[in-house]
Design an enzyme around this catalytic site. Structure first.
Site, PDB file in Angstrom:
ATOM      1  N   CYS A 156      36.477 -12.644 -12.942  1.00 40.70           N
ATOM      2  CA  CYS A 156      37.772 -12.119 -13.271  1.00 40.70           C
ATOM      3  C   CYS A 156      37.611 -10.571 -13.855  1.00 40.70           C
ATOM      4  O   CYS A 156      38.065  -9.483 -13.630  1.00 40.70           O
ATOM      5  CB  CYS A 156      38.622 -12.872 -14.124  1.00 40.70           C
ATOM      6  SG  CYS A 156      39.262 -14.443 -13.190  1.00 40.70           S
ATOM      7  N   THR A 157      36.541 -10.487 -14.714  1.00 42.68           N
ATOM      8  CA  THR A 157      36.052  -9.197 -15.652  1.00 42.68           C
ATOM      9  C   THR A 157      35.501  -8.363 -14.487  1.00 42.68           C
ATOM     10  O   THR A 157      35.907  -6.963 -14.321  1.00 42.68           O
ATOM     11  CB  THR A 157      35.140  -9.597 -16.362  1.00 42.68           C
ATOM     12  OG1 THR A 157      35.831 -10.448 -17.560  1.00 42.68           O
ATOM     13  CG2 THR A 157      34.628  -8.265 -17.306  1.00 42.68           C
TER      14      THR A 157
END
Length: 173
Positions: free
Chosen positions: A68-69
């Site tokens: 997600c990062t």
């Protein structure tokens, strides 16, 4: 008979879960309007931007997780390209306002993050789950809110960005 029981129970469970799920939005569908709080605690109303610019709405599982990062930072790194296309980028997960604020500040994210803590908007879009994880789907909508492209991939975080940019190039100016 023993083999039949687990299979029948599994089939019933899948049926029950599927009955509560909404079909995933597809090309030609209109983006549903919604209101959620952004990373600054301000109420964001999607209807306030419909008709003004193309939208890139991406759903992701959780702030500060590795994939997600990577995805969020890919959107950040390509942010000027999205602006050149006139598009607004919006990230949505079930994390709360404080989590989004910390995530945005930590990674210097210049776009809107929305807190869908009850997963209501995720359900409106029909974003599928992958086992226990919320799905990772990106939708691109034209300025009228009509979906022109969607991309679903849990692993290829950076491809969400390239898919969205390519789709935006096909929207008439």
């Amino acid at each position: 008979m023993k083999q039949f029981m687990p299979t029948a129970l599994l089939a019933c469970l899948v049926f029950i879960l599927a009955c509560g799920a909404r079909a995933q939005l597809k090309n030609g569908d209109k983006v549903p309007t919604f209101r959620l709080k952004d990373q600054n605690g301000q109420l964001f109303d999607l209807s306030s931007v419909l008709g003004k610019q193309p939208l890139v709405i991406y759903f992701y599982p959780k702030d500060e997780t590795s994939v997600c990062t990577k995805e969020a930072c890919s959107f950040r790194d390509a942010y000027e390209q999205f602006r050149e296309q006139g598009a607004r980028v919006i990230g949505i997960s079930s994390d709360g306002v404080q989590s989004h604020k910390a995530f945005a500040e930590h990674h210097q994210l210049p776009f809107t993050l929305l807190a869908d803590t009850a997963n209501e908007v995720r359900k409106l879009f029909g974003v599928p789950k992958n086992f226990v994880l919320p799905g990772r789907v990106t939708y691109v909508a034209d300025r009228n809110g009509v979906i022109i492209h969607q991309f679903n991939s849990m692993r290829n975080a950076e491809q969400h960005v390239t898919e969205a940019l390519t789709a935006l190039q096909h929207i008439p100016k």
